[in-house]
Design a protein around this motif. Structure first.
Motif, PDB file in Angstrom:
ATOM      1  N   ARG A 315      29.591  40.860  54.504  1.00 19.58           N
ATOM      2  CA  ARG A 315      28.752  42.049  54.658  1.00 19.58           C
ATOM      3  C   ARG A 315      28.481  42.742  53.318  1.00 19.58           C
ATOM      4  NH1 ARG A 315      31.681  44.675  60.054  1.00 19.58           N
ATOM      5  NH2 ARG A 315      31.350  42.861  61.422  1.00 19.58           N
ATOM      6  N   TYR A 316      28.642  42.029  52.233  1.00 23.16           N
ATOM      7  CA  TYR A 316      28.310  42.527  50.891  1.00 23.16           C
ATOM      8  C   TYR A 316      29.258  43.611  50.399  1.00 23.16           C
ATOM      9  CZ  TYR A 316      23.928  40.052  51.794  1.00 23.16           C
ATOM     10  OH  TYR A 316      23.006  39.098  52.100  1.00 23.16           O
ATOM     11  N   ARG A 317      30.438  43.688  50.989  1.00 22.85           N
ATOM     12  CA  ARG A 317      31.405  44.697  50.579  1.00 22.85           C
ATOM     13  C   ARG A 317      32.429  44.058  49.642  1.00 22.85           C
ATOM     14  NH1 ARG A 317      33.036  46.481  56.583  1.00 22.85           N
ATOM     15  NH2 ARG A 317      33.575  44.268  56.470  1.00 22.85           N
ATOM     16  N   PRO A 318      32.692  44.680  48.477  1.00 21.42           N
ATOM     17  CA  PRO A 318      33.769  44.164  47.620  1.00 21.42           C
ATOM     18  C   PRO A 318      35.100  44.177  48.369  1.00 21.42           C
ATOM     19  CG  PRO A 318      32.445  45.793  46.453  1.00 21.42           C
ATOM     20  CD  PRO A 318      32.027  45.857  47.888  1.00 21.42           C
ATOM     21  N   LYS A 319      35.856  43.099  48.275  1.00 18.53           N
ATOM     22  CA  LYS A 319      37.114  43.003  49.015  1.00 18.53           C
ATOM     23  C   LYS A 319      38.223  43.818  48.367  1.00 18.53           C
ATOM     24  CE  LYS A 319      38.086  38.737  50.267  1.00 18.53           C
ATOM     25  NZ  LYS A 319      38.093  37.258  50.175  1.00 18.53           N
ATOM     26  N   PHE A 320      38.059  44.146  47.114  1.00 15.57           N
ATOM     27  CA  PHE A 320      39.069  44.952  46.418  1.00 15.57           C
ATOM     28  C   PHE A 320      38.425  45.533  45.167  1.00 15.57           C
ATOM     29  CE2 PHE A 320      39.469  40.516  45.176  1.00 15.57           C
ATOM     30  CZ  PHE A 320      39.326  40.580  43.803  1.00 15.57           C
ATOM     31  N   PRO A 321      38.932  46.659  44.688  1.00 17.33           N
ATOM     32  CA  PRO A 321      38.417  47.225  43.440  1.00 17.33           C
ATOM     33  C   PRO A 321      38.992  46.473  42.240  1.00 17.33           C
ATOM     34  CG  PRO A 321      40.182  48.587  44.280  1.00 17.33           C
ATOM     35  CD  PRO A 321      39.959  47.518  45.317  1.00 17.33           C
ATOM     36  N   LEU A 322      38.349  46.609  41.113  1.00 18.52           N
ATOM     37  CA  LEU A 322      38.832  45.984  39.889  1.00 18.52           C
ATOM     38  C   LEU A 322      39.759  46.897  39.098  1.00 18.52           C
ATOM     39  CD1 LEU A 322      35.609  44.125  38.683  1.00 18.52           C
ATOM     40  CD2 LEU A 322      37.632  43.157  39.808  1.00 18.52           C
ATOM     41  N   ARG A 323      39.872  48.122  39.550  1.00 18.55           N
ATOM     42  CA  ARG A 323      40.769  49.069  38.888  1.00 18.55           C
ATOM     43  C   ARG A 323      41.454  49.915  39.959  1.00 18.55           C
ATOM     44  NH1 ARG A 323      39.428  49.060  33.510  1.00 18.55           N
ATOM     45  NH2 ARG A 323      40.553  50.973  33.065  1.00 18.55           N
TER      46      ARG A 323
END
Length: 562
Positions: A315-323
């Motif tokens: 669904r185009y959602r990032p699975k986790f943040p990079l920070r």
């Protein structure tokens, strides 16, 4: 001694019920705790593998599948916010639109040309790929001619080198071939590697390697994964002095079975990606992460883990943040909530029946319901990750309902035993129960249920023994009924009538399979240990009461009916 043992069983049973309910809720609490991880470097990520078939029911294996330019535009628009480049694997099925759309969003492309055994299909791919590379030479960074075709054994090194030479001469662009690192490092004596160093390595502009610590023949734990990638790159550079090395694929799955010490999870995927990006920036190593979106269709080839290598979900959602911290399951409160709801559901019949209004019985139902609900919530979470189609969903739903019904029967039996001192039941195994024309009651239902779960565990153990690589350990499905049957065995329920031969044989195999599982999976695999423990507990919960029943039968003791 008998009365002392009976007296000791009651507090032990209460303790185990409390521990099971606490453990099931603690599992969810831990999933919801933020985990501190190293931050990724600021800026954009270099490159990511892109396959557009990330919606349910789509598959790159379908020869009729065609992706629309509108889908590619939506995908690349989302990816362009984080990535500077995409790597493709084919120019067929509508993927020839990628360079044009990538150019629109200021992205570059590692253009993939898919090769296999079919010579005619190879010619079509080559012609289309060469035309695209010529037309979009400012967007196409390099052409990847073939992906793991040597690993699949579909082409020889001389034939592949000939294809690479054609593309290199026709496009005047850098051209490479991508395969696992073992092939670039293989010894010439290996039949599958013949000609690799002599014919293939000189043909490419640079080396492209795939390093996937999770999928290694000797899987690498996430804490050592980046060091493993670093060591592989160092070995390649030593074997090919002066040659550029591109990491064409590396990543970590967010779901799936554990392999040795390699555990798929959202937190572990975030940890690997972040640590890798830090190292790649410091070492100035060119790379491509796998992959942009989760690919549900890959679960048919590689098990659950195959579908969860994406940095974005479908669904185009990032699975986790990079920070910042990462949470394994943001919706973790749903587990305890289902536990509380099922606790009330289990206790309602007791409150409505006059004979069960003893506080002990109601408390036992509340604890059993809470443990069951929280545990089966984990099964529902697993189903959402693992099931691919209506058939699999139907089978999983039926098994989950069977687990719920089994736990409800067990909870009722435990409540009677703890609440009003009802006598222990005699459990008939499956074959014996089906052969009887009269009778019934909870003992018959529990006996059939126990036989069913024992048969299922024996089947799963057999599959894990002979075809384990892509099979999951069905821990959340089996844990609630197995724990319940263990508690029944502790009360003495089931120790009143000897088992039939088939149930003893199944229990013997299930218990023995624990050693087989551990031998195949390795001592570092916690999932394997958990499954082995369930197998041993289930076997003991069946065989120990049977031993007591046979001793009583040999002594001429009474054998009450269910």
């Amino acid at each position: 001694m008998a009365s002392l043992a009976a007296t000791a069983r009651r507090p032990l049973l209460w303790l185990l019920l409390l521990l099971l309910a606490a453990a099931a809720n603690l599992y969810w609490w831990r999933l919801g705790r933020p985990v501190a991880l190293p931050d990724a470097p600021a800026g954009r990520i270099a490159c990511v593998s892109y396959t557009p078939f990330h919606q349910p029911g789509e598959s790159a294996l379908d020869p009729r599948a065609v992706v629309t330019p509108q889908r590619i535009d939506r995908d690349l628009r989302a990816l362009s916010a984080r990535f500077s480049c995409v790597r493709t694997y084919s120019v067929g099925g509508g993927m020839d639109a990628v360079p044009r759309i990538a150019q629109r969003y200021g992205m570059q492309v590692l253009l993939g040309i898919w090769l296999a055994r079919d010579a005619a299909a190879n010619e079509r791919e080559l012609a289309a790929g060469i035309a695209l590379a010529r037309q979009y030479r400012d967007t196409v960074r390099a052409v990847v001619v073939g992906n793991e075709v040597m690993l699949r054994g579909e082409l020889t090194a001389p034939a592949l080198a000939a294809y690479i030479g054609r593309v290199r001469r026709a496009t005047a662009l850098p051209v490479t071939y991508a395969d696992v690192s073992d092939f670039w490092l293989c010894v010439p004596a290996n039949p599958r590697c013949q000609g690799f160093h002599r014919d293939l390595a000189p043909a490419v502009s640079f080396l492209t390697i795939h390093v996937l610590p999770y999928w290694e023949d000797r899987p690498v734990a996430v804490g050592d994964a980046v060091a493993h990638v670093r060591d592989v790159v160092a070995r390649l550079r030593a074997a090919y002095p002066g040659r550029e090395v591109l990491i064409g694929e590396t990543g970590w799955p967010s779901a799936g079975r554990q392999r040795a010490g390699a555990v798929p999870s959202r937190v572990n995927e975030a940890r690997f990606v972040r640590e890798f990006l830090v190292w790649a920036a410091q070492a100035h190593v060119p790379y491509n992460l796998i992959e942009a979106f989760d690919q549900p269709w890959k679960r048919a080839l590689e098990g659950t883990a195959g579908g969860y290598w994406g940095l974005f979900d479908a669904r185009y959602r990032p699975k986790f943040p990079l920070r910042g911290p990462v949470v394994e399951e943001p919706r973790w409160r749903q587990g305890p909530a289902l536990g509380a709801a099922l606790a009330l559901l289990f206790a309602l019949p007791a409150l409505a029946r006059r004979g069960w209004r003893e506080r002990a019985g109601v408390a036992a139902l509340l604890l059993a319901g809470d443990a069951t609900g929280a545990a089966l919530a984990a099964q529902l979470r697993y189903m959402g990750m693992a099931e691919r189609d209506a058939f699999e969903w139907g089978v999983a739903a039926a098994c989950t309902l069977a687990a719920l019904a089994t736990c409800a029967l067990i909870a009722a039996a435990l409540a009677r035993w703890l609440g009003d001192g009802a006598p222990a039941l005699a459990l008939d195994c499956g074959a014996t129960a089906l052969q009887r024309k009269r009778g019934g009651g909870p003992g018959r239902g529990l006996g059939l249920a126990r036989f069913g779960w024992l048969f299922g565990a024996a089947l799963v153990a057999l599959l894990l023994a002979f075809d384990a690589r892509y099979r999951d350990f069905l821990l959340p499905l089996y844990a609630p009924p197995v724990a319940g049957f263990a508690l029944l065995a502790l009360t003495g329920i089931g120790a009143r009538r000897p088992l039939a031969l088939e149930e003893r044989l199944l229990a013997g195999w299930v218990g023995a399979s624990a050693a087989v599982t551990l031998a195949e999976e390795g001592w570092a695999n916690a999932h394997a240990w958990a499954w082995a423990a369930l197998c041993l507990v289930l076997a003991a919960a069946v065989l120990l009461p049977d031993r007591i029943a046979r001793r009583r039968a040999g002594a001429g003791g009474p054998q009450p009916a269910a």
